[in-house]
Design a protein around this motif. Structure first.
Motif, PDB file in Angstrom:
ATOM      1  N   ASN A 105       8.778  -1.667   7.537  1.00 33.83           N
ATOM      2  CA  ASN A 105       7.530  -1.275   6.887  1.00 33.83           C
ATOM      3  C   ASN A 105       6.467  -2.376   6.796  1.00 33.83           C
ATOM      4  O   ASN A 105       5.430  -2.170   6.178  1.00 33.83           O
ATOM      5  CB  ASN A 105       7.803  -0.660   5.508  1.00 33.83           C
ATOM      6  N   LEU A 106       6.710  -3.523   7.421  1.00 30.08           N
ATOM      7  CA  LEU A 106       5.659  -4.543   7.475  1.00 30.08           C
ATOM      8  C   LEU A 106       4.611  -4.083   8.482  1.00 30.08           C
ATOM      9  O   LEU A 106       4.922  -3.813   9.638  1.00 30.08           O
ATOM     10  CB  LEU A 106       6.226  -5.897   7.894  1.00 30.08           C
ATOM     11  N   GLY A 107       3.380  -3.956   8.024  1.00 26.23           N
ATOM     12  CA  GLY A 107       2.302  -3.447   8.875  1.00 26.23           C
ATOM     13  C   GLY A 107       1.946  -2.005   8.573  1.00 26.23           C
ATOM     14  O   GLY A 107       0.909  -1.514   9.009  1.00 26.23           O
ATOM     15  N   THR A 108       2.804  -1.319   7.817  1.00 26.06           N
ATOM     16  CA  THR A 108       2.499   0.056   7.420  1.00 26.06           C
ATOM     17  C   THR A 108       2.429   0.158   5.895  1.00 26.06           C
ATOM     18  O   THR A 108       1.369   0.389   5.337  1.00 26.06           O
ATOM     19  CB  THR A 108       3.540   1.058   7.979  1.00 26.06           C
ATOM     20  N   ASP A 109       3.575  -0.013   5.209  1.00 22.80           N
ATOM     21  CA  ASP A 109       3.601   0.055   3.745  1.00 22.80           C
ATOM     22  C   ASP A 109       3.179  -1.260   3.101  1.00 22.80           C
ATOM     23  O   ASP A 109       2.824  -1.292   1.932  1.00 22.80           O
ATOM     24  CB  ASP A 109       4.989   0.440   3.250  1.00 22.80           C
TER      25      ASP A 109
ATOM     26  N   ALA B 187       7.058  -0.747  -3.083  1.00 22.51           N
ATOM     27  CA  ALA B 187       7.483  -1.707  -4.100  1.00 22.51           C
ATOM     28  C   ALA B 187       8.399  -2.741  -3.464  1.00 22.51           C
ATOM     29  O   ALA B 187       8.965  -2.517  -2.387  1.00 22.51           O
ATOM     30  CB  ALA B 187       8.212  -0.983  -5.228  1.00 22.51           C
ATOM     31  N   GLY B 188       8.548  -3.875  -4.116  1.00 22.34           N
ATOM     32  CA  GLY B 188       9.434  -4.921  -3.622  1.00 22.34           C
ATOM     33  C   GLY B 188       8.771  -5.770  -2.559  1.00 22.34           C
ATOM     34  O   GLY B 188       7.593  -6.103  -2.664  1.00 22.34           O
ATOM     35  N   ILE B 189       9.537  -6.129  -1.539  1.00 21.23           N
ATOM     36  CA  ILE B 189       9.019  -6.917  -0.423  1.00 21.23           C
ATOM     37  C   ILE B 189       9.155  -6.098   0.860  1.00 21.23           C
ATOM     38  O   ILE B 189       9.949  -5.158   0.916  1.00 21.23           O
ATOM     39  CB  ILE B 189       9.745  -8.273  -0.284  1.00 21.23           C
ATOM     40  N   PRO B 190       8.395  -6.443   1.899  1.00 20.39           N
ATOM     41  CA  PRO B 190       8.491  -5.662   3.136  1.00 20.39           C
ATOM     42  C   PRO B 190       9.872  -5.783   3.776  1.00 20.39           C
ATOM     43  O   PRO B 190      10.492  -6.839   3.732  1.00 20.39           O
ATOM     44  CB  PRO B 190       7.411  -6.272   4.036  1.00 20.39           C
ATOM     45  N   ASN B 191      10.326  -4.670   4.337  1.00 20.84           N
ATOM     46  CA  ASN B 191      11.596  -4.698   5.050  1.00 20.84           C
ATOM     47  C   ASN B 191      11.334  -4.645   6.562  1.00 20.84           C
ATOM     48  O   ASN B 191      10.187  -4.694   7.005  1.00 20.84           O
ATOM     49  CB  ASN B 191      12.531  -3.574   4.574  1.00 20.84           C
TER      50      ASN B 191
ATOM     51  N   ILE C 149       0.864  -1.177   0.000  1.00 22.39           N
ATOM     52  CA  ILE C 149       0.000   0.000   0.000  1.00 22.39           C
ATOM     53  C   ILE C 149       0.900   1.227   0.000  1.00 22.39           C
ATOM     54  O   ILE C 149       2.110   1.109   0.109  1.00 22.39           O
ATOM     55  CB  ILE C 149      -0.980   0.000   1.204  1.00 22.39           C
ATOM     56  N   SER C 150       0.354   2.366  -0.165  1.00 23.47           N
ATOM     57  CA  SER C 150       1.135   3.612  -0.159  1.00 23.47           C
ATOM     58  C   SER C 150       2.206   3.638  -1.237  1.00 23.47           C
ATOM     59  O   SER C 150       3.255   4.251  -1.049  1.00 23.47           O
ATOM     60  CB  SER C 150       1.794   3.841   1.214  1.00 23.47           C
TER      61      SER C 150
END
Length: 113
Positions: free
Chosen positions: A99-103, A92-96, A88-89
């Motif tokens: 940003n897991l839970g936000t982006d 791109a790519g995979i969560p780091n 979201i927002s």
């Protein structure tokens, strides 16, 4: 079709139980989300809370296009639904780690397919 976002907090490993609507019933699963610092990706382990049995271990949290986006696609026989990591927002790519839970959110839904 019932859909739920699994509540995640960025920046830390975490374990919790969560009740999810799946295929017209509620199931309670235990989740452990772990950051792999060497590979720089998140993975999840899932436990059946009722039986205290490990169901899935170290499933990578990656994004993709349907049907590959369903990280539980190969586990439909377990009856625990489908899940996808959704950016979201404009992420791109995979969560780091941060940003897991936000982006990126983990969306859980009924069994697909």
């Amino acid at each position: 079709m019932a859909t739920r976002i699994v509540p995640l907090i960025p920046g830390s490993n975490q374990s919790f139980n969560c009740t999810l609507p799946v295929d017209e019933k509620n199931i309670t699963l235990g989740f452990t989300f772990t950051w792999n610092g060497v590979g720089e990706y998140w993975f999840v382990s899932v436990t059946d809370v009722k039986n205290k049995e490990l169901m899935l271990d170290a499933v990578p949290l990656v994004t993709g296009e349907y049907p590959a986006a369903d990280i539980l696609g190969q586990y439909t026989y377990m009856g625990i639904g489908s899940a996808a990591v959704v950016p979201i927002s404009g992420a791109a790519g995979i969560p780091n780690l941060n940003n897991l839970g936000t982006d990126f959110v983990l969306v859980w839904t009924d069994t697909l397919g």
